[in-house]
Design a protein around this motif. Structure first.
Motif, PDB file in Angstrom:
ATOM      1  N   ASP A  73      42.088 -83.404  63.851  1.00 38.18           N
ATOM      2  CA  ASP A  73      40.745 -83.674  63.319  1.00 38.18           C
ATOM      3  C   ASP A  73      40.662 -85.072  62.735  1.00 38.18           C
ATOM      4  O   ASP A  73      39.723 -85.819  62.994  1.00 38.18           O
ATOM      5  N   LEU A  74      41.642 -85.431  61.946  1.00 40.46           N
ATOM      6  CA  LEU A  74      41.675 -86.769  61.352  1.00 40.46           C
ATOM      7  C   LEU A  74      41.826 -87.826  62.434  1.00 40.46           C
ATOM      8  O   LEU A  74      41.135 -88.846  62.430  1.00 40.46           O
ATOM      9  N   LEU A  75      42.702 -87.577  63.399  1.00 37.89           N
ATOM     10  CA  LEU A  75      42.915 -88.531  64.479  1.00 37.89           C
ATOM     11  C   LEU A  75      41.635 -88.781  65.273  1.00 37.89           C
ATOM     12  O   LEU A  75      41.341 -89.912  65.650  1.00 37.89           O
ATOM     13  N   CYS A  76      40.892 -87.726  65.531  1.00 36.31           N
ATOM     14  CA  CYS A  76      39.648 -87.876  66.302  1.00 36.31           C
ATOM     15  C   CYS A  76      38.690 -88.832  65.600  1.00 36.31           C
ATOM     16  O   CYS A  76      38.072 -89.680  66.239  1.00 36.31           O
ATOM     17  N   LYS A  77      38.563 -88.717  64.293  1.00 37.71           N
ATOM     18  CA  LYS A  77      37.671 -89.606  63.539  1.00 37.71           C
ATOM     19  C   LYS A  77      38.161 -91.051  63.589  1.00 37.71           C
ATOM     20  O   LYS A  77      37.391 -91.979  63.796  1.00 37.71           O
ATOM     21  N   VAL A  78      39.451 -91.233  63.415  1.00 35.00           N
ATOM     22  CA  VAL A  78      40.029 -92.577  63.432  1.00 35.00           C
ATOM     23  C   VAL A  78      39.881 -93.197  64.824  1.00 35.00           C
ATOM     24  O   VAL A  78      39.475 -94.352  64.971  1.00 35.00           O
ATOM     25  N   LEU A  79      40.166 -92.416  65.845  1.00 35.76           N
ATOM     26  CA  LEU A  79      40.106 -92.947  67.213  1.00 35.76           C
ATOM     27  C   LEU A  79      38.689 -93.226  67.673  1.00 35.76           C
ATOM     28  O   LEU A  79      38.468 -94.132  68.469  1.00 35.76           O
ATOM     29  N   LYS A  80      37.727 -92.481  67.167  1.00 39.78           N
ATOM     30  CA  LYS A  80      36.326 -92.767  67.495  1.00 39.78           C
ATOM     31  C   LYS A  80      35.959 -94.154  66.982  1.00 39.78           C
ATOM     32  O   LYS A  80      35.314 -94.936  67.670  1.00 39.78           O
ATOM     33  N   SER A  81      36.407 -94.469  65.799  1.00 36.52           N
ATOM     34  CA  SER A  81      36.167 -95.792  65.235  1.00 36.52           C
ATOM     35  C   SER A  81      36.896 -96.870  66.051  1.00 36.52           C
ATOM     36  O   SER A  81      36.337 -97.933  66.325  1.00 36.52           O
ATOM     37  N   CYS A  82      38.114 -96.577  66.465  1.00 35.81           N
ATOM     38  CA  CYS A  82      38.877 -97.529  67.290  1.00 35.81           C
ATOM     39  C   CYS A  82      38.176 -97.773  68.622  1.00 35.81           C
ATOM     40  O   CYS A  82      38.103 -98.908  69.087  1.00 35.81           O
ATOM     41  N   ARG A  83      37.667 -96.712  69.249  1.00 34.37           N
ATOM     42  CA  ARG A  83      36.977 -96.855  70.538  1.00 34.37           C
ATOM     43  C   ARG A  83      35.741 -97.724  70.410  1.00 34.37           C
ATOM     44  O   ARG A  83      35.392 -98.467  71.319  1.00 34.37           O
ATOM     45  N   ALA A  84      35.058 -97.633  69.275  1.00 40.70           N
ATOM     46  CA  ALA A  84      33.869 -98.459  69.061  1.00 40.70           C
ATOM     47  C   ALA A  84      34.249 -99.938  69.023  1.00 40.70           C
ATOM     48  O   ALA A  84      33.501-100.790  69.502  1.00 40.70           O
ATOM     49  N   ILE A  93      37.283-101.172  70.313  1.00 41.05           N
ATOM     50  CA  ILE A  93      38.065-101.515  71.506  1.00 41.05           C
ATOM     51  C   ILE A  93      37.652-100.556  72.629  1.00 41.05           C
ATOM     52  O   ILE A  93      38.300 -99.532  72.847  1.00 41.05           O
ATOM     53  N   PRO A  94      36.572-100.851  73.355  1.00 46.83           N
ATOM     54  CA  PRO A  94      36.066 -99.922  74.373  1.00 46.83           C
ATOM     55  C   PRO A  94      37.047 -99.614  75.501  1.00 46.83           C
ATOM     56  O   PRO A  94      36.973 -98.565  76.123  1.00 46.83           O
ATOM     57  N   GLN A 100      38.034 -99.656  87.421  1.00 47.58           N
ATOM     58  CA  GLN A 100      38.905-100.418  88.305  1.00 47.58           C
ATOM     59  C   GLN A 100      38.832-101.906  88.011  1.00 47.58           C
ATOM     60  O   GLN A 100      39.778-102.637  88.237  1.00 47.58           O
ATOM     61  N   SER A 101      37.704-102.351  87.510  1.00 44.21           N
ATOM     62  CA  SER A 101      37.541-103.775  87.257  1.00 44.21           C
ATOM     63  C   SER A 101      37.812-104.142  85.797  1.00 44.21           C
ATOM     64  O   SER A 101      37.670-105.289  85.420  1.00 44.21           O
ATOM     65  N   SER A 102      38.203-103.179  84.988  1.00 44.46           N
ATOM     66  CA  SER A 102      38.489-103.490  83.588  1.00 44.46           C
ATOM     67  C   SER A 102      39.963-103.234  83.293  1.00 44.46           C
ATOM     68  O   SER A 102      40.682-102.648  84.083  1.00 44.46           O
ATOM     69  N   SER A 103      40.388-103.698  82.153  1.00 41.02           N
ATOM     70  CA  SER A 103      41.773-103.465  81.762  1.00 41.02           C
ATOM     71  C   SER A 103      41.809-102.314  80.769  1.00 41.02           C
ATOM     72  O   SER A 103      41.587-102.492  79.578  1.00 41.02           O
ATOM     73  N   ILE A 104      42.072-101.142  81.287  1.00 45.11           N
ATOM     74  CA  ILE A 104      42.120 -99.943  80.457  1.00 45.11           C
ATOM     75  C   ILE A 104      43.463 -99.888  79.749  1.00 45.11           C
ATOM     76  O   ILE A 104      44.505-100.108  80.354  1.00 45.11           O
ATOM     77  N   GLN A 105      43.423 -99.574  78.473  1.00 45.47           N
ATOM     78  CA  GLN A 105      44.629 -99.419  77.681  1.00 45.47           C
ATOM     79  C   GLN A 105      44.745 -97.942  77.306  1.00 45.47           C
ATOM     80  O   GLN A 105      43.892 -97.417  76.608  1.00 45.47           O
TER      81      GLN A 105
END
Length: 152
Positions: free
Chosen positions: A104-115, A117-118, A86-91
């Motif tokens: 499968d490929l997307l999961c790997k790419v998005l894991k890196s993105c999450r690291a 951009i939390p 609630q106190s953060s800006s979730i995208q």
């Protein structure tokens, strides 16, 4: 079954004392007794064996204690998580693709993105080809190489 019942049961089970459990929970001893009684009624089994001097766990109580702790722990974690969000800006990024193999490929790419951009919360789903075309014609679709990213 509710969290108050579970919390009362956990405190009584850990302290083997209704009065101490009530003190920890900051409620009356009779409230703790009612919570335990209603929980046992709902489960259809005795969780605690009570005498005038002692409280012990029944075999069902021993078995149920770990599960009750897990449920309360998960609910507490979910509550802390939602307070933090609630106190953060979730995208939120919704990504659809026509092929499960791409996930499968997307999961790997998005894991890196999450690291990096939390506050990014990707939502993946397989979308039939016709639906993707519909998104595209309604201009709600961004095409990016073999991936299709949709947004709301």
């Amino acid at each position: 079954m509710n969290t108050d019942q579970l919390k009362s049961f956990i405190q009584v089970a850990e302290n083997l004392n209704f009065a101490r459990a009530a003190e920890i929970l900051n409620i009356t001893q009779s409230a703790v007794s009612r919570q335990i009684h209603s929980l046992e009624e709902e489960l259809g089994t005795r969780l605690l064996h009570r005498t005038t001097r002692t409280v012990t766990l029944t075999p069902a109580g021993i078995s149920f204690l770990e599960d009750a702790k897990n449920v309360v722990g998960r609910l507490d974690a979910a509550s802390r998580k939602i307070q933090r969000h609630q106190s953060s800006s979730i995208q939120i990024l919704t990504i659809g693709c026509t092929d499960e193999a791409i996930l499968d490929l997307l999961c790997k790419v998005l894991k890196s993105c999450r690291a990096q951009i939390p506050e990014l919360y990707p939502f993946l789903k397989v979308i039939p080809h016709r639906s993707i075309l519909g998104f595209f014609t309604r201009e709600r679709l961004i095409c990016c190489s073999d991936f299709r990213m949709t947004f709301r």
